[in-house]
Design a protein around this motif. Structure first.
Motif, PDB file in Angstrom:
ATOM      1  N   UNK A  19     -24.741  19.708 -22.941  1.00 34.87           N
ATOM      2  CA  UNK A  19     -23.432  20.057 -22.379  1.00 34.87           C
ATOM      3  C   UNK A  19     -23.545  21.245 -21.430  1.00 34.87           C
ATOM      4  N   UNK A  20     -22.898  21.151 -20.313  1.00 34.15           N
ATOM      5  CA  UNK A  20     -22.907  22.227 -19.333  1.00 34.15           C
ATOM      6  C   UNK A  20     -21.479  22.620 -19.001  1.00 34.15           C
ATOM      7  N   UNK A  21     -21.323  23.835 -18.523  1.00 32.99           N
ATOM      8  CA  UNK A  21     -19.992  24.308 -18.133  1.00 32.99           C
ATOM      9  C   UNK A  21     -19.539  23.579 -16.878  1.00 32.99           C
ATOM     10  N   UNK A  22     -18.260  23.292 -16.765  1.00 33.11           N
ATOM     11  CA  UNK A  22     -17.773  22.624 -15.554  1.00 33.11           C
ATOM     12  C   UNK A  22     -18.062  23.463 -14.321  1.00 33.11           C
ATOM     13  N   UNK A  23     -18.477  22.836 -13.224  1.00 27.86           N
ATOM     14  CA  UNK A  23     -18.735  23.600 -12.005  1.00 27.86           C
ATOM     15  C   UNK A  23     -17.463  24.241 -11.472  1.00 27.86           C
ATOM     16  N   UNK A  24     -17.646  25.203 -10.593  1.00 29.28           N
ATOM     17  CA  UNK A  24     -16.499  25.906 -10.016  1.00 29.28           C
ATOM     18  C   UNK A  24     -15.549  24.921  -9.335  1.00 29.28           C
ATOM     19  N   UNK A  25     -14.286  25.043  -9.638  1.00 27.23           N
ATOM     20  CA  UNK A  25     -13.276  24.207  -8.994  1.00 27.23           C
ATOM     21  C   UNK A  25     -12.992  22.903  -9.706  1.00 27.23           C
ATOM     22  N   UNK A  26     -13.864  22.469 -10.645  1.00 31.69           N
ATOM     23  CA  UNK A  26     -13.661  21.179 -11.304  1.00 31.69           C
ATOM     24  C   UNK A  26     -12.391  21.183 -12.139  1.00 31.69           C
ATOM     25  N   UNK A  27     -12.193  22.241 -12.924  1.00 29.05           N
ATOM     26  CA  UNK A  27     -11.006  22.293 -13.773  1.00 29.05           C
ATOM     27  C   UNK A  27      -9.741  22.444 -12.937  1.00 29.05           C
ATOM     28  N   UNK A  28      -9.862  23.125 -11.799  1.00 29.06           N
ATOM     29  CA  UNK A  28      -8.701  23.238 -10.912  1.00 29.06           C
ATOM     30  C   UNK A  28      -8.312  21.878 -10.357  1.00 29.06           C
ATOM     31  N   UNK A  29      -9.329  21.078  -9.989  1.00 33.47           N
ATOM     32  CA  UNK A  29      -9.068  19.727  -9.487  1.00 33.47           C
ATOM     33  C   UNK A  29      -8.412  18.886 -10.571  1.00 33.47           C
ATOM     34  N   UNK A  30      -8.907  18.987 -11.803  1.00 33.19           N
ATOM     35  CA  UNK A  30      -8.324  18.226 -12.910  1.00 33.19           C
ATOM     36  C   UNK A  30      -6.880  18.650 -13.158  1.00 33.19           C
ATOM     37  N   UNK A  36       0.833  -1.205   0.000  1.00 32.64           N
ATOM     38  CA  UNK A  36       0.000   0.000   0.000  1.00 32.64           C
ATOM     39  C   UNK A  36       0.872   1.262   0.000  1.00 32.64           C
ATOM     40  N   UNK A  37       1.940   1.238   0.764  1.00 31.70           N
ATOM     41  CA  UNK A  37       2.834   2.392   0.830  1.00 31.70           C
ATOM     42  C   UNK A  37       3.504   2.637  -0.517  1.00 31.70           C
ATOM     43  N   UNK A  38       3.938   1.550  -1.190  1.00 34.95           N
ATOM     44  CA  UNK A  38       4.645   1.691  -2.464  1.00 34.95           C
ATOM     45  C   UNK A  38       3.752   2.272  -3.546  1.00 34.95           C
ATOM     46  N   UNK A  39       2.467   1.942  -3.523  1.00 38.57           N
ATOM     47  CA  UNK A  39       1.553   2.401  -4.566  1.00 38.57           C
ATOM     48  C   UNK A  39       0.891   3.737  -4.240  1.00 38.57           C
ATOM     49  N   UNK A  40       1.166   4.283  -3.066  1.00 37.80           N
ATOM     50  CA  UNK A  40       0.499   5.519  -2.646  1.00 37.80           C
ATOM     51  C   UNK A  40       0.726   6.689  -3.609  1.00 37.80           C
ATOM     52  N   UNK A  41       1.963   6.955  -4.074  1.00 35.58           N
ATOM     53  CA  UNK A  41       2.150   8.095  -4.987  1.00 35.58           C
ATOM     54  C   UNK A  41       1.386   7.955  -6.299  1.00 35.58           C
ATOM     55  N   UNK A  42       1.134   6.719  -6.722  1.00 36.19           N
ATOM     56  CA  UNK A  42       0.372   6.524  -7.951  1.00 36.19           C
ATOM     57  C   UNK A  42      -1.128   6.605  -7.738  1.00 36.19           C
ATOM     58  N   UNK A  43      -1.570   6.333  -6.510  1.00 32.46           N
ATOM     59  CA  UNK A  43      -3.004   6.319  -6.214  1.00 32.46           C
ATOM     60  C   UNK A  43      -3.540   7.729  -5.976  1.00 32.46           C
ATOM     61  N   UNK A  44      -2.754   8.583  -5.352  1.00 29.58           N
ATOM     62  CA  UNK A  44      -3.232   9.910  -4.974  1.00 29.58           C
ATOM     63  C   UNK A  44      -3.772  10.714  -6.167  1.00 29.58           C
ATOM     64  N   UNK A  45      -3.071  10.803  -7.307  1.00 30.58           N
ATOM     65  CA  UNK A  45      -3.644  11.553  -8.431  1.00 30.58           C
ATOM     66  C   UNK A  45      -4.948  10.950  -8.941  1.00 30.58           C
ATOM     67  N   UNK A  46      -5.074   9.619  -8.889  1.00 35.61           N
ATOM     68  CA  UNK A  46      -6.308   8.998  -9.373  1.00 35.61           C
ATOM     69  C   UNK A  46      -7.512   9.408  -8.538  1.00 35.61           C
ATOM     70  N   UNK A  47      -7.306   9.681  -7.261  1.00 30.34           N
ATOM     71  CA  UNK A  47      -8.406  10.159  -6.426  1.00 30.34           C
ATOM     72  C   UNK A  47      -8.892  11.522  -6.908  1.00 30.34           C
ATOM     73  N   UNK A  48      -7.958  12.350  -7.377  1.00 28.74           N
ATOM     74  CA  UNK A  48      -8.340  13.647  -7.928  1.00 28.74           C
ATOM     75  C   UNK A  48      -9.160  13.503  -9.199  1.00 28.74           C
ATOM     76  N   UNK A  49      -8.784  12.524 -10.059  1.00 23.93           N
ATOM     77  CA  UNK A  49      -9.553  12.300 -11.279  1.00 23.93           C
ATOM     78  C   UNK A  49     -10.964  11.806 -10.960  1.00 23.93           C
ATOM     79  N   UNK A  50     -11.082  10.944  -9.935  1.00 27.38           N
ATOM     80  CA  UNK A  50     -12.404  10.477  -9.524  1.00 27.38           C
ATOM     81  C   UNK A  50     -13.236  11.641  -9.003  1.00 27.38           C
ATOM     82  N   UNK A  51     -12.619  12.519  -8.205  1.00 27.09           N
ATOM     83  CA  UNK A  51     -13.334  13.688  -7.694  1.00 27.09           C
ATOM     84  C   UNK A  51     -13.799  14.581  -8.840  1.00 27.09           C
ATOM     85  N   UNK A  52     -12.963  14.762  -9.862  1.00 27.73           N
ATOM     86  CA  UNK A  52     -13.353  15.569 -11.026  1.00 27.73           C
ATOM     87  C   UNK A  52     -14.548  14.941 -11.736  1.00 27.73           C
TER      88      UNK A  52
END
Length: 424
Positions: free
Chosen positions: A206-217, A174-190
């Motif tokens: 089509x709708x405009x991305x909500x506030x903060x979505x593009x920043x998260x991406x 779990x520790x070894x894969x942590x740096x690779x997992x963290x960005x994927x959580x951001x993509x899921x949040x987006x």
């Protein structure tokens, strides 16, 4: 431990390696007795790959047909046959490796993976949120599956009658894969932020991305780029710090900074190759555009020129960028893998690998895929021939000691029970 390893090392390469600051001086003390001097002299084991394309083609075509006929259920048996062939034709110091994986156990692991895939497919049909939950569940479980895969592969690999092993802990995975997992959580949040609200009559439009979505991406993409070398370093360290054989446990003796330096070099090579490829493609388009203008067939000529330009870009990637990354990564990882009594060395060259890769690609395309087994054999032979193993002391003596007190294999039980082998 299925990364290609070990082979031909000349006397000149051996003497040059002896002066490498990464390795201690292995010359015996001239004051030692002849018996002690012989025991102190390191053994250099060559690795040879004796497989042939015609032999592997017969295995490959049967595996392919049976996998299709059984709707992929034969795939674990096909993998077991493939691994047994490649292991049996890999000679380390003249002795072949062995693969002892039970294909029925591998089928169990394969069915488990199919269940995960089916759950994701079903969840995505009902709700995008459900699909995200399924992905999140798989991300949480992935390190345990990865560790089980390493345990299975190593526990079922042998050399000179002794099994290898993998001693990495579950927490370490779990520790070894942590740096690779963290960005994927951001993509899921987006993705969750981009879901339309229930009952919205314009939800299909089509709708405009909500506030903060593009920043998260953007932050997720930046984090992925910055953490990629760290993720690779931790993954390789987790793997190469826990290989076991006859009481010896390996370690990866290099820093995280070396992976970042390698990433910068790969980026530089990619940039240079991309610029050269773009110039060549532009020249091709210019030439074909001129031909089209002269013949009145501008559209057709530009289409042909576009195809050739695309092939040039694709070819330069396969000849330079990918082989550079593969060769330097193999040399970095296997060249710094060692234990108390052994050292691995790797000297894979970029240009020969690039030319082989390009040749394999062209022949696979020209034969509609039938050359693939021959390409796999040629690639394995080149990559294996670049690595050698240096051993200290009497190999038969520490093998005998390990055999009389076989290391506890309880840690491999989970991987062996599920038969999970992801080809890592």
């Amino acid at each position: 431990m299925h990364e290609p390893s070990h082979d031909d090392t000349s006397a000149a390469a051996h003497s040059a390696a002896a002066s490498d600051p990464d390795f201690p001086d292995t010359q015996p003390d001239p004051g030692l007795s002849p018996e002690a001097r012989g025991a102190a002299t390191p053994q250099l084991l060559k690795v040879e790959f004796t497989g042939s394309g015609s032999e592997y083609f017969r295995i490959w075509i049967v595996n392919l047909l049976l996998t299709i006929v059984t709707l992929t259920l034969y795939r674990p048996f096909a993998k077991a046959r493939r691994l047994a062939y490649f292991h049996g034709n890999t000679l380390v110091g003249g002795q072949p490796l062995g693969f002892h994986g039970d294909p029925w156990k591998m089928l169990r692991g394969y069915l488990l993976m199919l269940v995960f895939a089916g759950a994701y497919g079903a969840a995505s049909q009902f709700s995008p949120i459900g699909a995200m939950v399924a992905i999140g569940f798989f991300i949480v479980l992935w390190p345990a599956l990865w560790r089980a895969s390493l345990q299975f592969r190593l526990a079922n690999t042998s050399w000179r009658g002794l099994r290898t092993g993998f001693t990495g802990s579950l927490g370490g995975a779990y520790y070894a894969l942590l740096p690779g997992v963290l960005p994927s959580l951001g993509f899921i949040a987006f993705a969750l932020m981009m879901q339309p609200e229930k009952g919205d009559p314009a939800s299909a439009a089509p709708v405009a991305p909500p506030n903060g979505a593009m920043a998260v991406l953007g932050l997720s993409m930046l984090a992925m780029l910055l953490l990629m070398p760290l993720s690779l370093a931790w993954v390789k360290r987790y793997q190469h710090d826990h290989y076991r054989y006859a009481g010896e446990q390996t370690r990866l003796d290099t820093s995280v900074g070396s992976f970042y330096l390698l990433a910068l070099k790969i980026f530089g090579v990619s940039l240079a190759v991309g610029i050269v490829g773009a110039i060549a493609a532009a020249l091709v388009l210019l030439v074909f555009g001129g031909i089209g203008a002269a013949t009145g067939q501008t559209g057709q000529m530009m289409l042909v020129g576009g195809v050739i330009a695309g092939l040039i870009g694709y070819g330069t990637y396969f000849v330079f960028t990918m082989p550079y990354a593969q060769s330097r990564l193999q040399n970095l990882v296997w060249g710094h893998t060692r234990s108390a009594s052994l050292r691995c060395r790797s000297d894979l060259k970029m240009l020969p690998l690039g030319m082989l890769t390009l040749t394999n690609l062209l022949l696979v395309i020209c034969t509609l895929g039938l050359y693939w087994p021959f390409a796999a054999i040629a690639t394995a032979r080149m990559r294996l021939s670049a690595v050698s193993v240096e051993l200290d002391g009497d190999l038969s003596q520490w093998q005998t000691t390990a055999a009389t007190g076989q290391a506890d294999a309880t840690g491999d039980a989970a991987g062996d029970f599920f038969g999970i082998d992801m080809g890592l």
